[in-house]
Design a protein around this motif. Structure first.
Motif, PDB file in Angstrom:
ATOM      1  N   UNK A 266      22.897   2.808  43.670  1.00 21.76           N
ATOM      2  CA  UNK A 266      23.675   2.095  44.682  1.00 21.76           C
ATOM      3  C   UNK A 266      23.468   0.591  44.526  1.00 21.76           C
ATOM      4  N   UNK A 267      24.536  -0.165  44.827  1.00 22.99           N
ATOM      5  CA  UNK A 267      24.515  -1.607  44.595  1.00 22.99           C
ATOM      6  C   UNK A 267      25.017  -2.332  45.839  1.00 22.99           C
ATOM      7  N   UNK A 268      24.319  -3.401  46.206  1.00 22.88           N
ATOM      8  CA  UNK A 268      24.769  -4.313  47.251  1.00 22.88           C
ATOM      9  C   UNK A 268      24.732  -5.710  46.653  1.00 22.88           C
ATOM     10  N   UNK A 269      25.882  -6.381  46.621  1.00 21.40           N
ATOM     11  CA  UNK A 269      26.001  -7.665  45.932  1.00 21.40           C
ATOM     12  C   UNK A 269      26.528  -8.711  46.889  1.00 21.40           C
ATOM     13  N   UNK A 270      25.948  -9.915  46.880  1.00 20.98           N
ATOM     14  CA  UNK A 270      26.432 -11.009  47.731  1.00 20.98           C
ATOM     15  C   UNK A 270      27.126 -12.059  46.874  1.00 20.98           C
ATOM     16  N   UNK A 271      28.204 -12.646  47.407  1.00 19.68           N
ATOM     17  CA  UNK A 271      28.956 -13.657  46.670  1.00 19.68           C
ATOM     18  C   UNK A 271      29.873 -14.401  47.625  1.00 19.68           C
ATOM     19  N   UNK A 272      30.377 -15.545  47.196  1.00 17.38           N
ATOM     20  CA  UNK A 272      31.390 -16.258  47.972  1.00 17.38           C
ATOM     21  C   UNK A 272      32.705 -15.488  47.910  1.00 17.38           C
TER      22      UNK A 272
ATOM     23  N   UNK B 193      15.403  -6.303  44.607  1.00 16.69           N
ATOM     24  CA  UNK B 193      16.123  -7.519  45.002  1.00 16.69           C
ATOM     25  C   UNK B 193      16.031  -8.528  43.868  1.00 16.69           C
ATOM     26  N   UNK B 194      17.211  -8.945  43.352  1.00 20.47           N
ATOM     27  CA  UNK B 194      17.254  -9.923  42.271  1.00 20.47           C
ATOM     28  C   UNK B 194      18.182 -11.067  42.647  1.00 20.47           C
ATOM     29  N   UNK B 195      17.706 -12.296  42.491  1.00 20.50           N
ATOM     30  CA  UNK B 195      18.531 -13.477  42.703  1.00 20.50           C
ATOM     31  C   UNK B 195      19.220 -13.802  41.388  1.00 20.50           C
ATOM     32  N   UNK B 196      20.534 -13.556  41.329  1.00 20.37           N
ATOM     33  CA  UNK B 196      21.257 -13.714  40.064  1.00 20.37           C
ATOM     34  C   UNK B 196      21.294 -15.165  39.599  1.00 20.37           C
ATOM     35  N   UNK B 197      21.110 -16.101  40.519  1.00 20.66           N
ATOM     36  CA  UNK B 197      21.087 -17.509  40.132  1.00 20.66           C
ATOM     37  C   UNK B 197      19.964 -17.784  39.132  1.00 20.66           C
ATOM     38  N   UNK B 198      18.942 -16.959  39.147  1.00 17.60           N
ATOM     39  CA  UNK B 198      17.766 -17.183  38.305  1.00 17.60           C
ATOM     40  C   UNK B 198      17.827 -16.438  36.973  1.00 17.60           C
TER      41      UNK B 198
ATOM     42  N   UNK C 113      20.302 -14.896  53.298  1.00 17.47           N
ATOM     43  CA  UNK C 113      19.432 -14.542  54.418  1.00 17.47           C
ATOM     44  C   UNK C 113      19.587 -13.068  54.772  1.00 17.47           C
ATOM     45  N   UNK C 114      20.841 -12.574  54.742  1.00 16.09           N
ATOM     46  CA  UNK C 114      21.080 -11.169  55.046  1.00 16.09           C
ATOM     47  C   UNK C 114      20.451 -10.265  53.998  1.00 16.09           C
ATOM     48  N   UNK C 115      20.545 -10.658  52.733  1.00 11.49           N
ATOM     49  CA  UNK C 115      19.935  -9.826  51.688  1.00 11.49           C
ATOM     50  C   UNK C 115      18.422  -9.759  51.854  1.00 11.49           C
ATOM     51  N   UNK C 116      17.808 -10.887  52.229  1.00 11.86           N
ATOM     52  CA  UNK C 116      16.361 -10.886  52.469  1.00 11.86           C
ATOM     53  C   UNK C 116      16.005 -10.059  53.706  1.00 11.86           C
TER      54      UNK C 116
ATOM     55  N   UNK D 258      17.951   4.779  44.391  1.00 17.70           N
ATOM     56  CA  UNK D 258      17.645   3.373  44.144  1.00 17.70           C
ATOM     57  C   UNK D 258      18.784   2.487  44.637  1.00 17.70           C
ATOM     58  N   UNK D 259      18.409   1.352  45.245  1.00 14.69           N
ATOM     59  CA  UNK D 259      19.390   0.361  45.673  1.00 14.69           C
ATOM     60  C   UNK D 259      19.090  -0.951  44.953  1.00 14.69           C
ATOM     61  N   UNK D 260      20.090  -1.453  44.203  1.00 16.18           N
ATOM     62  CA  UNK D 260      19.991  -2.764  43.569  1.00 16.18           C
ATOM     63  C   UNK D 260      20.650  -3.789  44.485  1.00 16.18           C
ATOM     64  N   UNK D 261      19.905  -4.788  44.900  1.00 13.23           N
ATOM     65  CA  UNK D 261      20.426  -5.817  45.790  1.00 13.23           C
ATOM     66  C   UNK D 261      20.550  -7.109  44.981  1.00 13.23           C
ATOM     67  N   UNK D 262      21.782  -7.407  44.540  1.00 12.62           N
ATOM     68  CA  UNK D 262      22.050  -8.594  43.730  1.00 12.62           C
ATOM     69  C   UNK D 262      22.502  -9.727  44.648  1.00 12.62           C
ATOM     70  N   UNK D 263      21.757 -10.830  44.665  1.00 12.06           N
ATOM     71  CA  UNK D 263      22.105 -11.962  45.519  1.00 12.06           C
ATOM     72  C   UNK D 263      22.697 -13.098  44.692  1.00 12.06           C
ATOM     73  N   UNK D 264      23.691 -13.799  45.272  1.00 13.41           N
ATOM     74  CA  UNK D 264      24.270 -15.024  44.711  1.00 13.41           C
ATOM     75  C   UNK D 264      24.999 -14.789  43.395  1.00 13.41           C
ATOM     76  N   UNK D 265      25.908 -13.817  43.383  1.00  8.71           N
ATOM     77  CA  UNK D 265      26.711 -13.593  42.174  1.00  8.71           C
ATOM     78  C   UNK D 265      27.538 -14.824  41.835  1.00  8.71           C
ATOM     79  N   UNK D 266      28.009 -15.560  42.849  1.00  8.17           N
ATOM     80  CA  UNK D 266      28.841 -16.739  42.592  1.00  8.17           C
ATOM     81  C   UNK D 266      28.083 -17.815  41.830  1.00  8.17           C
ATOM     82  N   UNK D 267      26.746 -17.769  41.845  1.00  5.26           N
ATOM     83  CA  UNK D 267      25.939 -18.743  41.110  1.00  5.26           C
ATOM     84  C   UNK D 267      25.273 -18.123  39.882  1.00  5.26           C
ATOM     85  N   UNK D 268      25.699 -16.941  39.515  1.00  4.79           N
ATOM     86  CA  UNK D 268      25.155 -16.252  38.339  1.00  4.79           C
ATOM     87  C   UNK D 268      25.643 -16.970  37.078  1.00  4.79           C
ATOM     88  N   UNK D 269      24.760 -17.537  36.268  1.00  6.25           N
ATOM     89  CA  UNK D 269      25.194 -18.335  35.107  1.00  6.25           C
ATOM     90  C   UNK D 269      26.029 -17.552  34.101  1.00  6.25           C
TER      91      UNK D 269
END
Length: 731
Positions: free
Chosen positions: A149-155, A73-78, A44-47, A116-127
């Motif tokens: 620049x990189x902003x990454x979300x994960x557990x 914005x990229x959802x790494x789960x996908x 939610x924060x990344x969005x 450029x800012x890369x916003x990687x979401x859900x690294x913990x679910x990245x296959x």
């Protein structure tokens, strides 16, 4: 929300809003990691950050996103099986008929003039996170796109390897007391104060609820359901809580129906709610899988569950659909597929626990020998707790499994507490555990910390006295707003009303407990008889005005002890609000260092210790002034520090050590004049200091001249070393 700058030793800093997240030139690193447990709002924060960038004011130079030219914005789960960042952008973000190629994207991202800012979401679910050769790791390890620049979300339990100490980190800490109150009052009850207090009271009196609803997602579901009277708010186990939570999902869709369902439809609805064996098995197998892939192909999942069951659970929100890249058909015109997952990982644990219980009852020998490794209790503690709450027969087998892990003792007790009919026996176990010292250490696993905290809070909830709680190197602060103790792990202890002794140890803990925080802590812990702070760096108030101390605290006469690891223990008198020497270790004396870089409060504490020791006749072994000496008062009765604080004459001082001082002849004589007022001083030591080559003997106080000296020696260690080097060179 807390922020930790680059470096393992850097302290965490509180952020009040996502607008304060440092990025780019404002921050200390081009890479920042947003971490938090499941349901804490990472995605939610990344969005929200992406939304803020899209709607930003170009002229707002205060925004941390104002200078970002491109946000991706990229959802790494996908992105399982996707080979490059350029391929991911083309396949995920661009229209199917786009003429932009991967080479065009590569050229754009490699342009260092474009921020450029890369916003990687859900690294913990990245296959592909466990594969050595993946583009995300290359970017994080600065092997690729070093300027981006990189902003990454994960557990929190899944931080990318090699990133500790090299990146800024933002930790989502869940709803605190103020956030919960604001949300309930503004969003749930719409200002109805009575309804607001009814909901909030549950969090102040129910340790289980307070723990599980730290996750904002679960708190929001609970708060709305409790307000609409859709959920039972009086429960004592996580099993009861989640059973009510799932029931709310099913009731909600019934209540929204425009027409009253027929008896046949009601029976079908109840069947779907009660019978979910296939979903149980899917969840169990997903959690036992090596990489915990918690998503399934929509068509396969619907076929296994049955179309009506699948539709029912997607309609009510227990199952959530999501479009992802199909790495097996990237060459096809439509390279996408739909996957489905449970709305929260805790829901996956809930359904998996049902299948776990079935296997325990039917064929326990068929369970793999390394089950505890496959379903790690530190990640999946609620599977074990749900299993015990669902079936009393399975409880003993679960407890036997947990005994194999030394960190699971507290978890085993919490699992046993899920059994309502054996609550009395289990409470006896709790009573026995908390009758001894309960220890929470900085080096404990997150599982051990969390379960120990919940065990203590459960004891307090059930009016069981907790004899002593030791916090070893893990105390951060007392949060006055939420009336709870905050640990370094961001876990919180609240409602400690039956705690008797609190012992805070932290030799290297830095920070301060203010007057308001100290009084708030004492008032929150209603049964506290002793607070013992044993730390060099954690500073307590120098004093507390008696009028600030509530009468109830004065009547309790709490023993507040402070040990700064210098040989003396101090006790705070509630009558006068002042510290007094309480105890002195055998064969110990006081040694104090005042550094120029020390905080004002630290220097004031050092001066207070010196004064108390001198007044009590305690030997002051050494006073070291490291670049903090300024001058001596004209009357020679005090030393003035660079901070402006003054050190009076200390009759019991034996050695004065001055480091990094530039002293001329006049100042040297002043220092000697101060020294003559200290009758027990034997040594005056200078380190890395500039001293006069010659001192006029006529200006030296007569008491200090050779022959009349009380054993006083004056040494300059730097000059002594220089002379030794010169002698070696001459030889």
């Amino acid at each position: 929300m807390n922020y930790k700058p680059v470096g393992e030793d850097e302290p965490w800093q509180r952020l009040n809003s996502h607008h304060e997240i440092p990025m780019g030139t404002i921050g200390q690193s081009r890479i920042n990691i947003i971490e938090g447990d499941a349901g804490y709002g990472k995605s939610m924060l990344s969005l929200r950050l992406m939304h803020d960038w899209c709607t930003r004011d170009q002229d707002d130079q205060c925004s941390q996103l104002s200078n970002i030219d491109i946000l991706i914005h990229l959802n790494l789960r996908q992105l399982g099986g996707v080979a490059s960042i350029y391929e991911a952008i083309v396949k995920c973000l661009l229209p199917l008929d786009s003429s932009i190629k991967e080479s065009d994207v590569k050229q754009l991202l490699q342009n260092e003039d474009i921020r450029t800012l890369l916003l990687f979401d859900a690294y913990d679910e990245y296959p592909d996170k466990d594969k050595e050769d993946n583009f995300v790791s290359h970017i994080l390890q600065e092997k690729l796109l070093q300027h981006v620049e990189v902003l990454l979300t994960t557990r929190s339990s899944c931080i990318p390897e090699g990133c500790y100490g090299l990146t800024g980190r933002i930790k989502l800490t869940g709803f605190d007391g103020r956030a919960r109150e604001d949300y309930v009052r503004k969003v749930v009850t719409k200002g109805d104060e009575e309804a607001t207090q009814k909901i909030l009271t549950q969090f102040n009196t129910n340790a289980t609820l307070a723990d599980i609803c730290q996750a904002p997602l679960l708190f929001v579901i609970y708060a709305h359901s409790a307000h609409k009277a859709e959920i039972n708010i009086d429960f004592r186990s996580v099993t009861e809580f989640f059973r009510c939570m799932v029931k709310c999902f099913h009731n909600h869709i019934r209540n929204k129906a425009q027409t009253k369902p027929t008896a046949e439809e009601q029976a079908q609805f109840q069947k779907f709610e009660d019978n979910h064996d296939t979903l149980d098995r899917l969840a169990y197998e997903a959690l036992c899988a090596e990489n915990q892939q918690l998503t399934w192909d929509r068509d396969i999942c619907a076929r296994k569950l049955g179309k009506e069951f699948y539709k029912r659970h997607t309609d009510i929100g227990i199952l959530v659909e999501e479009e992802v890249i199909n790495s097996n058909i990237l060459s096809q015109p439509d390279p996408y597929k739909t996957e489905v997952r449970l709305f929260h990982k805790l829901a996956c644990e809930w359904y998996a626990a049902h299948h776990f219980v079935k296997r325990l009852r039917s064929s326990p020998s068929s369970l793999p020998g390394n089950l505890v490794d496959l379903m790690d209790p530190s990640e999946l503690q609620h599977v074990y707790r749900f299993a015990c709450g669902l079936d009393p027969i399975a409880t003993r087998q679960v407890l036997d499994l947990l005994k194999k892990n030394k960190d699971c003792n507290s978890l085993a007790v919490l699992c046993a507490l899920e059994q309502k009919d054996k609550a009395g026996d289990v409470l006896d176990m709790v009573r026995d555990l908390v009758s001894r010292d309960v220890i929470i250490s900085r080096y404990d696993s997150r599982l051990l910390q969390r379960t120990t905290i919940e065990l203590v809070q459960r004891a307090c909830q059930d009016e069981i006295p907790v004899s002593c709680l030791q916090l070893k190197w893990c105390f951060t602060k007392f949060d006055v707003t939420s009336s709870c103790i905050v640990l370094r792990s961001d876990f919180r202890l609240a409602n400690l009303k039956t705690l008797q002794v609190l012992h805070i140890l932290g030799e290297y803990t830095d920070g301060e407990i203010t007057r308001d925080e100290l009084l708030g802590l004492l008032q929150t812990c209603e049964g506290l008889t002793e607070l013992w702070v044993d730390s060099m760096g954690l500073l307590l108030p120098l004093s507390i005005p008696p009028e600030m101390i509530p009468p109830t605290l004065k009547r309790r006469n709490i023993n507040i002890l402070y040990d700064r690891r210098r040989g003396l223990v101090y006790r705070l008198s509630f009558e006068h609000g002042q510290w007094k020497i309480h105890d002195q270790r055998a064969d110990s004396s006081l040694g104090v260092v005042i550094d120029q870089s020390d905080s004002q409060l630290e220097q004031e504490w050092c001066l207070q210790e010196l004064k108390m020791a001198a007044e009590a006749g305690v030997e002051i072994r050494v006073l070291a002034l490291f670049e903090s000496f300024n001058t001596v008062a004209d009357n020679s009765q005090s030393i003035i520090l660079t901070s402006g604080l003054t050190i009076p004459v200390l009759p019991t001082l034996q050695l004065l050590n001055m480091k990094g001082s530039n002293i001329n002849q006049e100042m040297f004589i002043k220092i000697l004049s101060y020294v003559k007022e200290c009758p027990q001083m034997t040594t005056l030591l200078f380190i890395r200091s500039q001293l006069p080559d010659v001192v006029d003997p006529e200006q030296i106080p007569s008491q200090l001249k050779r022959g009349e000296l009380r054993g006083l020696g004056c040494r300059n260690r730097q000059r002594h070393r220089q002379r030794n080097r010169q002698r070696r060179m001459t030889r």
